[in-house]
Design a protein around this motif. Structure first.
Motif, mmCIF file in Angstrom:
data_model
loop_
_atom_site.group_PDB
_atom_site.id
_atom_site.type_symbol
_atom_site.label_atom_id
_atom_site.label_comp_id
_atom_site.label_asym_id
_atom_site.label_seq_id
_atom_site.Cartn_x
_atom_site.Cartn_y
_atom_site.Cartn_z
ATOM 1 N N THR A 1 7.685 -3.549 3.963
ATOM 2 C CA THR A 1 9.027 -3.083 3.609
ATOM 3 C C THR A 1 9.866 -4.240 3.072
ATOM 4 O O THR A 1 10.737 -4.782 3.750
ATOM 5 C CB THR A 1 9.695 -2.436 4.846
ATOM 6 O OG1 THR A 1 8.778 -1.496 5.437
ATOM 7 C CG2 THR A 1 10.969 -1.712 4.480
ATOM 8 N N LEU B 1 14.933 3.777 2.501
ATOM 9 C CA LEU B 1 15.403 3.538 3.865
ATOM 10 C C LEU B 1 16.812 2.958 3.814
ATOM 11 O O LEU B 1 17.071 2.011 3.074
ATOM 12 C CB LEU B 1 14.470 2.551 4.581
ATOM 13 C CG LEU B 1 12.980 2.894 4.574
ATOM 14 C CD1 LEU B 1 12.172 1.756 5.184
ATOM 15 C CD2 LEU B 1 12.719 4.189 5.318
ATOM 16 N N VAL C 1 15.816 7.850 6.886
ATOM 17 C CA VAL C 1 14.578 7.849 6.106
ATOM 18 C C VAL C 1 14.643 8.986 5.093
ATOM 19 O O VAL C 1 14.739 10.152 5.469
ATOM 20 C CB VAL C 1 13.344 8.021 7.019
ATOM 21 C CG1 VAL C 1 12.065 8.003 6.189
ATOM 22 C CG2 VAL C 1 13.313 6.935 8.085
ATOM 23 N N ASN D 1 9.472 3.012 13.596
ATOM 24 C CA ASN D 1 10.007 4.189 12.909
ATOM 25 C C ASN D 1 10.138 5.314 13.931
ATOM 26 O O ASN D 1 9.357 6.264 13.965
ATOM 27 C CB ASN D 1 9.076 4.586 11.768
ATOM 28 C CG ASN D 1 9.575 5.786 10.983
ATOM 29 O OD1 ASN D 1 10.707 6.239 11.155
ATOM 30 N ND2 ASN D 1 8.729 6.311 10.106
ATOM 31 N N THR D 2 11.159 5.176 14.779
ATOM 32 C CA THR D 2 11.300 6.105 15.911
ATOM 33 C C THR D 2 12.691 6.715 15.988
ATOM 34 O O THR D 2 13.192 6.989 17.075
ATOM 35 C CB THR D 2 10.988 5.376 17.231
ATOM 36 O OG1 THR D 2 11.805 4.189 17.316
ATOM 37 C CG2 THR D 2 9.526 4.991 17.320
ATOM 38 N N TYR E 1 5.479 1.766 12.075
ATOM 39 C CA TYR E 1 6.335 0.574 12.055
ATOM 40 C C TYR E 1 6.617 0.186 10.602
ATOM 41 O O TYR E 1 5.775 0.384 9.723
ATOM 42 C CB TYR E 1 5.655 -0.622 12.751
ATOM 43 C CG TYR E 1 5.620 -0.529 14.253
ATOM 44 C CD1 TYR E 1 6.594 -1.156 15.033
ATOM 45 C CD2 TYR E 1 4.609 0.176 14.901
ATOM 46 C CE1 TYR E 1 6.556 -1.081 16.417
ATOM 47 C CE2 TYR E 1 4.568 0.257 16.277
ATOM 48 C CZ TYR E 1 5.548 -0.366 17.028
ATOM 49 O OH TYR E 1 5.516 -0.285 18.405
ATOM 50 N N TRP E 2 7.794 -0.361 10.391
ATOM 51 C CA TRP E 2 8.099 -1.034 9.133
ATOM 52 C C TRP E 2 7.985 -2.539 9.352
ATOM 53 O O TRP E 2 8.629 -3.087 10.260
ATOM 54 C CB TRP E 2 9.524 -0.719 8.671
ATOM 55 C CG TRP E 2 9.800 0.733 8.408
ATOM 56 C CD1 TRP E 2 9.178 1.553 7.512
ATOM 57 C CD2 TRP E 2 10.799 1.544 9.051
ATOM 58 N NE1 TRP E 2 9.722 2.809 7.550
ATOM 59 C CE2 TRP E 2 10.715 2.835 8.486
ATOM 60 C CE3 TRP E 2 11.765 1.290 10.038
ATOM 61 C CZ2 TRP E 2 11.561 3.871 8.881
ATOM 62 C CZ3 TRP E 2 12.593 2.320 10.436
ATOM 63 C CH2 TRP E 2 12.491 3.590 9.867
ATOM 64 N N GLY F 1 6.387 4.662 3.947
ATOM 65 C CA GLY F 1 7.623 4.440 4.690
ATOM 66 C C GLY F 1 8.119 5.642 5.455
ATOM 67 O O GLY F 1 8.932 5.502 6.374
#
Length: 414
Positions: free
Chosen positions: A121, A209, A192, A184-185, A161-162, A156
Motif C-alpha cells: 500500500t 483507501l 475502503v 483491514n478490520t 493487512y495493508w 486492498g
C-alpha cells in the motif's frame, strides 16, 4: 540455495499443465464473473504456489529468485489475476522479513503460507515516486494517527493487512517515512472503496483507501522511523519490478503462441497466413523481442540475487525493455488475428487488455527511466572522481636555467 533439478522440472511441468487446463477454466470464470473466487486462492495456496520463493524457515519452498522467475514466466501465460496472486504473495515477504520483530515474523510466516493476504500500500493519487508521500502519521504516545489517501491498491479490498507507507507529519523526502502493518478490520476512520472496474486484470480487487485520524499502534511499525522507503523500495519494489518484467515476457510468449496457432490455421485466398512474408516478419520480430527481453530479465535477477551494485538500475531497465516489448508483441499478435482478435471470444483479446496494465505496475517507464538515468550518471561521476584522485601528481615546475649570453663569435657562427 540449491534445488533438485528433476523436482524443479517436474514442478514446471505441473504448473504448465495447470495453466493450459484448469487455469483456462478459472480464467473464463473470472472474466464472466469479474471476481477471483476464494476457491481459486485456496487452490493456489494448497498447491504451494503462493510460497515458492520464500525461505524454508518462513514456510516457503526456498526456490532461488532466478529459478522462481522461470515458474512465474509460465504462470504469466495464464489470466492476469492468477499471475497477480502468485506474484504478490511470493513478494511481500521480502519487504517485511528484514525488518520484522519476533511477533511480526509470525505474521510474515502466515503471509508466506497464504493464511493471510497482505496488500502492498504505497501508491497515492497525488504522489508518484514514494519520496513524495503525502499520507501522514502523528505520534501520540504508543499510537500513530493516520491521515491520507491511497489508490490503485491491489487486493486492498479483500486483504487481511495493508503494508502501508506514510510519513511523520512535518517531514519531507525519505526522512520520517514509516512502514506499518495495518489490519483491514474496520478501523475507526478507515474507508475502503472498491475500485475494481478495470480495462484488464479483471477479477483482482483494487481499492481506494481513505484514512481520517485512524489509530494504528506504534507496535505495528516495521523497522524504525525513517526506514519506510527502505522497506518499500529495496525489499519489495526492486525484485518486484524484475518479476513484473518476467510476467511481461510470459504474457508475450502466450500472445506469440496464439498468433502462431491462428496463422497456421487461418487461410486467405487459398494460403495459410503463416505462409505470407508479412506475417512471418511479425512472428520473427516477436521472437527476437521476447528473447532479448527475457535475457535482460535474467541478468537483472542474477544481479539482485548476488547483491550487485547495479541491481536497482538493471531492475528498472528490465521493466522498461520488457513492457515496451510486450506492447509491440501483443499488438502484432492481435494484428495477425485481424478483426477476429478484437472479439472477446478469442483469447488474444484478453491478453491484449491485460498487457496494458504492466505499463504502470510497480512504476511507469517514465519513473524507471529516471531511476536508471540517476544510477548511470552517479556511477559515471563516481568513476570519474576516482580516476581523478588516483592520477599521479605532477612534480612542481623547476626554475628555468638562465640563457647564456651569446658571444660575438657565437653570433657569427649562428
Amino acid at each position: 540455495m540449491s534445488i533438485d533439478e528433476n523436482d524443479f522440472q517436474q514442478l514446471k511441468s505441473e504448473i504448465d499443465a495447470w495453466v493450459r487446463g484448469p487455469g483456462e477454466v478459472w480464467a473464463e470464470r473470472i472474466e464472466a464473473e469479474g471476481d477471483v473466487p476464494r476457491a481459486l486462492y485456496e487452490e493456489l495456496r494448497d498447491k504451494g504456489w503462493l510460497s515458492l520463493a520464500a525461505p524454508v524457515e518462513l514456510g516457503g519452498r526456498g526456490i532461488p529468485f532466478p529459478r522462481y522467475l522461470e515458474l512465474l514466466e509460465i504462470v504469466s501465460r495464464s489470466h492476469a489475476s492468477i499471475r497477480m496472486l502468485v506474484h504478490v504473495n511470493n513478494g511481500t515477504w521480502r519487504a517485511m522479513e528484514p525488518f520484522a520483530n519476533t511477533e511480526q515474523r509470525e505474521l510474515v510466516k502466515k503471509a508466506v503460507t497464504g493464511e493471510v493476504l497482505v496488500a502492498f500500500t504505497l501508491t497515492e493519487a497525488t504522489a508518484g515516486t514514494g519520496a513524495d508521500l503525502r499520507s501522514t502519521v502523528r505520534r501520540e504516545g504508543d499510537t500513530y494517527y493516520l491521515n491520507g489517501e491511497k489508490h490503485l491498491i491491489t487486493f486492498g479490498v479483500k486483504c487481511d493487512y495493508w503494508l502501508l507507507f506514510a510519513r511523520l507529519e512535518g517531514t519531507t523526502g525519505r526522512d520520517g517515512t514509516v512502514a506499518l502493518l495495518v489490519p483491514n478490520t474496520g478501523l475507526p476512520g478507515a474507508e475502503v472503496i472498491d475500485d475494481s472496474h478495470t480495462m484488464g486484470v479483471r477479477g483482482t480487487d483494487h481499492a481506494i483507501l481513505e484514512f481520517t485520524e485512524t489509530p494504528v499502534p506504534v507496535s505495528a511499525r516495521l523497522g524504525e522511523e525513517g526506514q519506510g522507503l527502505e522497506v518499500a523500495l529495496g525489499g519489495f519494489l526492486l525484485p518486484s519490478r524484475v518479476s513484473v518484467a518476467m510476467s511481461a515476457v510470459g504474457l508475450a510468449e502466450r500472445a506469440q503462441e496464439l498468433a502462431i496457432e491462428y496463422a497456421l490455421r487461418r487461410e486467405t485466398f487459398g494460403r495459410k497466413l503463416a505462409e505470407r512474408p508479412v506475417i512471418q516478419n511479425y512472428i520473427a520480430e516477436n521472437y527476437a523481442d521476447i528473447a532479448a527481453a527475457r535475457a535482460l530479465v535474467f541478468e537483472a535477477a542474477r544481479a539482485y540475487e548476488n547483491g550487485a551494485a547495479d541491481a536497482g538500475a538493471l531492475s528498472s531497465a528490465s521493466k522498461i525493455v520488457a513492457v515496451d516489448m510486450l506492447a509491440r508483441v501483443t499488438d502484432k499478435a492481435l494484428q495477425i488475428h485481424g478483426g477476429q482478435g478484437y472479439w472477446a471470444r478469442n483469447p488474444i483479446e484478453r491478453v491484449y487488455r491485460d498487457a496494458r496494465a504492466q505499463r504502470f505496475e510497480e512504476g511507469t517507464n517514465e519513473i524507471q527511466k529516471a531511476v536508471v538515468a540517476r544510477a548511470v550518471l552517479a556511477e559515471y561521476a563516481a568513476t570519474a572522481a576516482a580516476a581523478a584522485s588516483a592520477a599521479p601528481t605532477s612534480p612542481a615546475p623547476t626554475a628555468a636555467a638562465p640563457t647564456p649570453t651569446a658571444t660575438p663569435k657565437a653570433e657569427a657562427r649562428a
